[in-house]
Scaffold this motif. Structure first.
Motif, PDB file in Angstrom:
ATOM      1  N   UNK A 135      41.367  -5.128  57.929  1.00  0.00           N
ATOM      2  CA  UNK A 135      41.406  -4.125  59.002  1.00  0.00           C
ATOM      3  C   UNK A 135      42.524  -4.349  60.008  1.00  0.00           C
ATOM      4  N   UNK A 136      42.999  -5.561  60.128  1.00  0.00           N
ATOM      5  CA  UNK A 136      44.080  -5.856  61.071  1.00  0.00           C
ATOM      6  C   UNK A 136      45.328  -5.048  60.728  1.00  0.00           C
ATOM      7  N   UNK A 137      45.438  -4.643  59.457  1.00  0.00           N
ATOM      8  CA  UNK A 137      46.579  -3.832  59.025  1.00  0.00           C
ATOM      9  C   UNK A 137      46.680  -2.555  59.846  1.00  0.00           C
ATOM     10  N   UNK A 138      45.534  -1.938  60.128  1.00  0.00           N
ATOM     11  CA  UNK A 138      45.518  -0.704  60.919  1.00  0.00           C
ATOM     12  C   UNK A 138      45.930  -0.965  62.360  1.00  0.00           C
ATOM     13  N   UNK A 139      45.463  -2.073  62.895  1.00  0.00           N
ATOM     14  CA  UNK A 139      45.770  -2.406  64.292  1.00  0.00           C
ATOM     15  C   UNK A 139      47.271  -2.604  64.480  1.00  0.00           C
ATOM     16  N   UNK A 140      47.907  -3.171  63.478  1.00  0.00           N
ATOM     17  CA  UNK A 140      49.331  -3.505  63.585  1.00  0.00           C
ATOM     18  C   UNK A 140      50.258  -2.323  63.300  1.00  0.00           C
ATOM     19  N   UNK A 141      49.712  -1.212  62.791  1.00  0.00           N
ATOM     20  CA  UNK A 141      50.568  -0.074  62.419  1.00  0.00           C
ATOM     21  C   UNK A 141      50.847   0.827  63.609  1.00  0.00           C
ATOM     22  N   UNK A 142      52.104   1.251  63.814  1.00  0.00           N
ATOM     23  CA  UNK A 142      52.404   2.264  64.836  1.00  0.00           C
ATOM     24  C   UNK A 142      51.662   3.559  64.503  1.00  0.00           C
ATOM     25  N   UNK A 143      51.337   4.330  65.525  1.00  0.00           N
ATOM     26  CA  UNK A 143      50.545   5.543  65.316  1.00  0.00           C
ATOM     27  C   UNK A 143      51.226   6.515  64.364  1.00  0.00           C
ATOM     28  N   UNK A 144      52.524   6.719  64.509  1.00  0.00           N
ATOM     29  CA  UNK A 144      53.244   7.653  63.641  1.00  0.00           C
ATOM     30  C   UNK A 144      53.164   7.216  62.180  1.00  0.00           C
ATOM     31  N   UNK A 145      53.348   5.916  61.962  1.00  0.00           N
ATOM     32  CA  UNK A 145      53.280   5.398  60.595  1.00  0.00           C
ATOM     33  C   UNK A 145      51.871   5.541  60.025  1.00  0.00           C
ATOM     34  N   UNK A 146      50.887   5.333  60.881  1.00  0.00           N
ATOM     35  CA  UNK A 146      49.493   5.450  60.434  1.00  0.00           C
ATOM     36  C   UNK A 146      49.181   6.874  60.000  1.00  0.00           C
ATOM     37  N   UNK A 147      49.632   7.848  60.796  1.00  0.00           N
ATOM     38  CA  UNK A 147      49.346   9.243  60.466  1.00  0.00           C
ATOM     39  C   UNK A 147      50.020   9.678  59.169  1.00  0.00           C
ATOM     40  N   UNK A 148      51.134   9.067  58.826  1.00  0.00           N
ATOM     41  CA  UNK A 148      51.852   9.436  57.608  1.00  0.00           C
ATOM     42  C   UNK A 148      51.445   8.579  56.407  1.00  0.00           C
ATOM     43  N   UNK A 149      50.513   7.684  56.616  1.00  0.00           N
ATOM     44  CA  UNK A 149      50.082   6.807  55.528  1.00  0.00           C
ATOM     45  C   UNK A 149      49.001   7.490  54.684  1.00  0.00           C
ATOM     46  N   UNK A 150      48.826   6.947  53.508  1.00  0.00           N
ATOM     47  CA  UNK A 150      47.786   7.422  52.586  1.00  0.00           C
ATOM     48  C   UNK A 150      46.822   6.279  52.313  1.00  0.00           C
ATOM     49  N   UNK A 151      45.530   6.610  52.327  1.00  0.00           N
ATOM     50  CA  UNK A 151      44.518   5.591  52.092  1.00  0.00           C
ATOM     51  C   UNK A 151      44.038   5.664  50.647  1.00  0.00           C
ATOM     52  N   UNK A 152      44.049   4.516  49.999  1.00  0.00           N
ATOM     53  CA  UNK A 152      43.459   4.413  48.666  1.00  0.00           C
ATOM     54  C   UNK A 152      42.036   3.896  48.849  1.00  0.00           C
ATOM     55  N   UNK A 153      41.046   4.715  48.464  1.00  0.00           N
ATOM     56  CA  UNK A 153      39.657   4.300  48.640  1.00  0.00           C
ATOM     57  C   UNK A 153      39.197   3.449  47.459  1.00  0.00           C
ATOM     58  N   UNK A 154      38.208   2.616  47.700  1.00  0.00           N
ATOM     59  CA  UNK A 154      37.708   1.716  46.658  1.00  0.00           C
ATOM     60  C   UNK A 154      37.073   2.526  45.526  1.00  0.00           C
ATOM     61  N   UNK A 155      37.101   2.017  44.298  1.00  0.00           N
ATOM     62  CA  UNK A 155      36.512   2.741  43.163  1.00  0.00           C
ATOM     63  C   UNK A 155      35.027   3.031  43.333  1.00  0.00           C
ATOM     64  N   UNK A 156      34.330   2.207  44.106  1.00  0.00           N
ATOM     65  CA  UNK A 156      32.885   2.387  44.264  1.00  0.00           C
ATOM     66  C   UNK A 156      32.515   3.537  45.197  1.00  0.00           C
ATOM     67  N   UNK A 157      33.477   4.039  45.975  1.00  0.00           N
ATOM     68  CA  UNK A 157      33.181   5.090  46.953  1.00  0.00           C
ATOM     69  C   UNK A 157      32.998   6.441  46.276  1.00  0.00           C
ATOM     70  N   UNK A 158      31.890   7.087  46.552  1.00  0.00           N
ATOM     71  CA  UNK A 158      31.619   8.409  46.001  1.00  0.00           C
ATOM     72  C   UNK A 158      30.948   9.282  47.053  1.00  0.00           C
TER      73      UNK A 158
END
Length: 253
Positions: A135-158
């Motif tokens: 989760x620290x990855x999110x804290x360290x990301x600038x807001x602009x970069x965060x908004x343009x990022x894509x999240x890969x969800x875990x295979x177990x998520x449905x």
């Protein structure tokens, strides 16, 4: 008994699943006699094992309709949908769709969606492990970069949407002293934070947002699309929920 491949795989399979069909020609017992009685025992054991697998895979459906009815219904399913995978833990994929067209349960409109929920829980349990997101990855990301990022969800998520209270029905039948079932639809997030599958009720707008994320859209695009159906959608709360449930696999730029 002869190797079924020597006979004919389709004929053998049909005969195994249909007690009204005769023993396939060419099957013999160890003494060289026709293997009629031995084949009947084998046929009964195969069908019984598949029905038992269905009971294990869909315990709430089993509890809702009772053992006698479930076994008869599962027997029909087994004959229409023989297993295509030797691992029975994956058997029953077509069961929710089967229930939606099985006339004897047409009055139980919630049954197919409850089966979808049970199937999703099982698939989540057997899904590949997550990478281990920090989760620290999110804290360290600038807001602009965060908004343009894509999240890969875990295979177990449905995500399972329903017009029926499927999670409440599941909970009421699987957990002791569960609350009564309320008469409204529910949207459920299935996840596996560690070794055990869990589930949480989520709003339709959260489901909408997560579905856009699963399609590979950026955080900003998913947020904008969700605001069109819910102008009060709070993205920060949803990201917090994604972290707490452990459904983030990794972030892609």
């Amino acid at each position: 008994m002869a190797d079924p491949m020597v006979v004919s795989q389709p004929i053998f399979t049909d005969a195994v699943l249909d007690p009204d069909l005769p023993t396939p020609p060419g099957l013999i017992d160890p003494t060289g006699r026709p293997a009629g009685k031995r084949f009947d025992v084998y046929r009964n054991n195969v069908v019984t094992s598949l029905i038992d697998a269905m009971q294990t895979a869909f315990p709430v459906i089993h509890k809702l309709v009772g053992t006698e009815f479930f076994n008869a219904m599962a027997g029909v399913y087994v004959r229409e949908f023989p297993p295509e995978n030797p691992m029975l833990m994956f058997y029953g994929t077509e069961f929710p769709a089967f229930l939606s067209t099985f006339e004897p349960v047409a009055h139980l409109a919630y049954l197919p969606d409850v089966a979808r929920l049970e199937l999703a829980r099982r698939q989540s349990y057997h899904a590949a492990d997550a990478l281990g997101f920090d989760p620290q990855t999110l804290v360290d990301m600038p807001e602009d970069a965060l908004l343009q990022s894509r999240f890969d969800l875990v295979p177990a998520a449905q995500i399972i949407r329903s017009e029926h209270p499927i999670q409440s029905i599941w909970h009421h039948n699987m957990i002791d002293n569960a609350h009564p079932v309320a008469p409204h639809g529910e949207t459920v997030l299935i996840f596996r934070p560690e070794f055990d599958v869990d589930a949480a009720l989520i709003s339709p707008s959260i489901a909408h947002f997560l579905e856009h994320i699963q399609c590979g859209e950026t955080l900003e695009t998913a947020f904008e699309q969700t605001q069109q159906i819910d102008n009060e959608f709070d993205i920060s709360n949803v990201i917090t929920m994604m972290i707490s449930t452990g459904i983030i696999n990794k972030i892609k730029g």
